[in-house]
Design a protein around this motif. Structure first.
Motif, PDB file in Angstrom:
ATOM      1  N   UNK A 245      22.784   5.547   9.352  1.00  0.00           N
ATOM      2  CA  UNK A 245      21.962   4.412   9.789  1.00  0.00           C
ATOM      3  C   UNK A 245      20.618   4.918  10.341  1.00  0.00           C
ATOM      4  N   UNK A 246      20.652   6.018  11.091  1.00  0.00           N
ATOM      5  CA  UNK A 246      19.428   6.592  11.635  1.00  0.00           C
ATOM      6  C   UNK A 246      18.485   7.079  10.549  1.00  0.00           C
ATOM      7  N   UNK A 247      19.055   7.658   9.493  1.00  0.00           N
ATOM      8  CA  UNK A 247      18.228   8.136   8.371  1.00  0.00           C
ATOM      9  C   UNK A 247      17.531   6.957   7.687  1.00  0.00           C
ATOM     10  N   UNK A 248      18.258   5.868   7.501  1.00  0.00           N
ATOM     11  CA  UNK A 248      17.642   4.670   6.895  1.00  0.00           C
ATOM     12  C   UNK A 248      16.536   4.126   7.789  1.00  0.00           C
ATOM     13  N   UNK A 249      16.797   4.093   9.094  1.00  0.00           N
ATOM     14  CA  UNK A 249      15.792   3.608  10.051  1.00  0.00           C
ATOM     15  C   UNK A 249      14.582   4.543  10.040  1.00  0.00           C
ATOM     16  N   UNK A 250      14.834   5.850   9.979  1.00  0.00           N
ATOM     17  CA  UNK A 250      13.743   6.830   9.951  1.00  0.00           C
ATOM     18  C   UNK A 250      12.883   6.667   8.694  1.00  0.00           C
ATOM     19  N   UNK A 251      13.518   6.354   7.577  1.00  0.00           N
ATOM     20  CA  UNK A 251      12.755   6.124   6.339  1.00  0.00           C
ATOM     21  C   UNK A 251      11.875   4.879   6.464  1.00  0.00           C
ATOM     22  N   UNK A 252      12.395   3.847   7.147  1.00  0.00           N
ATOM     23  CA  UNK A 252      11.585   2.648   7.392  1.00  0.00           C
ATOM     24  C   UNK A 252      10.389   2.978   8.283  1.00  0.00           C
ATOM     25  N   UNK A 253      10.637   3.767   9.315  1.00  0.00           N
ATOM     26  CA  UNK A 253       9.564   4.195  10.222  1.00  0.00           C
ATOM     27  C   UNK A 253       8.505   4.968   9.440  1.00  0.00           C
ATOM     28  N   UNK A 254       8.954   5.886   8.614  1.00  0.00           N
ATOM     29  CA  UNK A 254       8.036   6.717   7.836  1.00  0.00           C
ATOM     30  C   UNK A 254       7.161   5.852   6.922  1.00  0.00           C
ATOM     31  N   UNK A 255       7.772   4.843   6.304  1.00  0.00           N
ATOM     32  CA  UNK A 255       6.989   3.931   5.449  1.00  0.00           C
ATOM     33  C   UNK A 255       5.918   3.204   6.260  1.00  0.00           C
ATOM     34  N   UNK A 256       6.261   2.791   7.474  1.00  0.00           N
ATOM     35  CA  UNK A 256       5.274   2.138   8.340  1.00  0.00           C
ATOM     36  C   UNK A 256       4.127   3.067   8.684  1.00  0.00           C
ATOM     37  N   UNK A 257       4.464   4.309   9.047  1.00  0.00           N
ATOM     38  CA  UNK A 257       3.414   5.290   9.356  1.00  0.00           C
ATOM     39  C   UNK A 257       2.537   5.554   8.132  1.00  0.00           C
ATOM     40  N   UNK A 258       3.154   5.664   6.957  1.00  0.00           N
ATOM     41  CA  UNK A 258       2.378   5.909   5.735  1.00  0.00           C
ATOM     42  C   UNK A 258       1.408   4.766   5.452  1.00  0.00           C
ATOM     43  N   UNK A 259       1.869   3.532   5.629  1.00  0.00           N
ATOM     44  CA  UNK A 259       1.010   2.374   5.364  1.00  0.00           C
ATOM     45  C   UNK A 259      -0.191   2.360   6.311  1.00  0.00           C
ATOM     46  N   UNK A 260       0.055   2.646   7.586  1.00  0.00           N
ATOM     47  CA  UNK A 260      -1.055   2.691   8.540  1.00  0.00           C
ATOM     48  C   UNK A 260      -1.997   3.843   8.201  1.00  0.00           C
ATOM     49  N   UNK A 261      -1.459   4.976   7.766  1.00  0.00           N
ATOM     50  CA  UNK A 261      -2.308   6.098   7.346  1.00  0.00           C
ATOM     51  C   UNK A 261      -3.208   5.697   6.180  1.00  0.00           C
ATOM     52  N   UNK A 262      -2.660   4.949   5.224  1.00  0.00           N
ATOM     53  CA  UNK A 262      -3.465   4.469   4.090  1.00  0.00           C
ATOM     54  C   UNK A 262      -4.629   3.612   4.586  1.00  0.00           C
ATOM     55  N   UNK A 263      -4.327   2.720   5.517  1.00  0.00           N
ATOM     56  CA  UNK A 263      -5.364   1.843   6.073  1.00  0.00           C
ATOM     57  C   UNK A 263      -6.378   2.664   6.862  1.00  0.00           C
ATOM     58  N   UNK A 264      -5.885   3.579   7.666  1.00  0.00           N
ATOM     59  CA  UNK A 264      -6.725   4.400   8.529  1.00  0.00           C
ATOM     60  C   UNK A 264      -7.746   5.219   7.736  1.00  0.00           C
ATOM     61  N   UNK A 265      -7.313   5.793   6.628  1.00  0.00           N
ATOM     62  CA  UNK A 265      -8.181   6.713   5.884  1.00  0.00           C
ATOM     63  C   UNK A 265      -8.929   6.035   4.732  1.00  0.00           C
ATOM     64  N   UNK A 266      -8.889   4.699   4.652  1.00  0.00           N
ATOM     65  CA  UNK A 266      -9.628   3.987   3.605  1.00  0.00           C
ATOM     66  C   UNK A 266     -11.110   4.342   3.646  1.00  0.00           C
ATOM     67  N   UNK A 267     -11.653   4.674   2.490  1.00  0.00           N
ATOM     68  CA  UNK A 267     -13.083   4.952   2.392  1.00  0.00           C
ATOM     69  C   UNK A 267     -13.485   6.373   2.762  1.00  0.00           C
ATOM     70  N   UNK A 268     -12.530   7.226   3.077  1.00  0.00           N
ATOM     71  CA  UNK A 268     -12.824   8.616   3.435  1.00  0.00           C
ATOM     72  C   UNK A 268     -12.557   9.526   2.242  1.00  0.00           C
ATOM     73  N   UNK A 269     -13.515  10.402   1.963  1.00  0.00           N
ATOM     74  CA  UNK A 269     -13.301  11.441   0.958  1.00  0.00           C
ATOM     75  C   UNK A 269     -12.446  12.545   1.585  1.00  0.00           C
ATOM     76  N   UNK A 270     -11.772  13.322   0.741  1.00  0.00           N
ATOM     77  CA  UNK A 270     -10.944  14.423   1.240  1.00  0.00           C
ATOM     78  C   UNK A 270     -11.733  15.370   2.138  1.00  0.00           C
ATOM     79  N   UNK A 271     -12.977  15.639   1.782  1.00  0.00           N
ATOM     80  CA  UNK A 271     -13.809  16.548   2.585  1.00  0.00           C
ATOM     81  C   UNK A 271     -14.044  15.979   3.986  1.00  0.00           C
ATOM     82  N   UNK A 272     -14.268  14.667   4.049  1.00  0.00           N
ATOM     83  CA  UNK A 272     -14.453  14.006   5.346  1.00  0.00           C
ATOM     84  C   UNK A 272     -13.182  14.110   6.187  1.00  0.00           C
ATOM     85  N   UNK A 273     -12.046  13.865   5.549  1.00  0.00           N
ATOM     86  CA  UNK A 273     -10.767  13.939   6.254  1.00  0.00           C
ATOM     87  C   UNK A 273     -10.535  15.353   6.796  1.00  0.00           C
TER      88      UNK A 273
END
Length: 149
Positions: free
Chosen positions: A97-125
């Protein structure tokens, strides 16, 4: 630019990141303000770690970590297993159950990371990350004494 601007921007950035994640974490049944998402995400990357190792990875106080782990064990997300050869030490392990919850958490973090880095080139990051790592290194092992120059 004033140096305080960086501090203020980092505070605002973290506040906005938490604002986006809070409803999602509540929706998936996590208790906020205790580091549960951070702990689950760290254990998804590597579990079977000691409480001390987990506290270091999550940048949390060991006492607070212990209380949060107790709650997470009660919720069925984790177990504590005896560390072989050591009577006083336990390994922190995700349950299914914890692994499933952790995967959900990870998906949330990934989505926010996508939003956070919108418009940034790799060099900028890379420049931003290197600058933040330099700031982190500047603060590590330092003590604040405002009366000393």
């Amino acid at each position: 630019m004033e140096r305080a601007t960086v501090r203020e921007v980092l505070i605002q950035l973290e506040a906005n990141r938490k604002r986006l994640l809070k409803p999602y974490f509540q929706e998936i049944g996590l208790t906020l303000g205790q580091g549960q998402p951070r702990i689950l995400n760290a254990l998804l990357k590597k579990d079977h770690v000691t409480q001390r190792e987990l506290a270091d990875v999550c940048a949390m106080d060991v006492t607070n970590m212990s209380r949060t782990l107790d709650r997470m064990v009660q919720a069925g997300f984790l177990t504590r297993e005896r560390k072989e050869g050591c009577r006083r030490s336990y390994l922190i392990v995700l349950t299914e159950m914890g692994r499933k919850k952790a995967e959900e958490v990870h998906r949330g973090f990934q989505k926010v990371d996508e939003i956070l880095w919108r418009g940034f080139a790799n060099e900028d990051m890379e420049k931003i990350v290197k600058g933040l790592q330099k700031m982190t290194a500047n603060l590590e092992n330092m003590e604040l004494n405002v009366n000393k120059r």
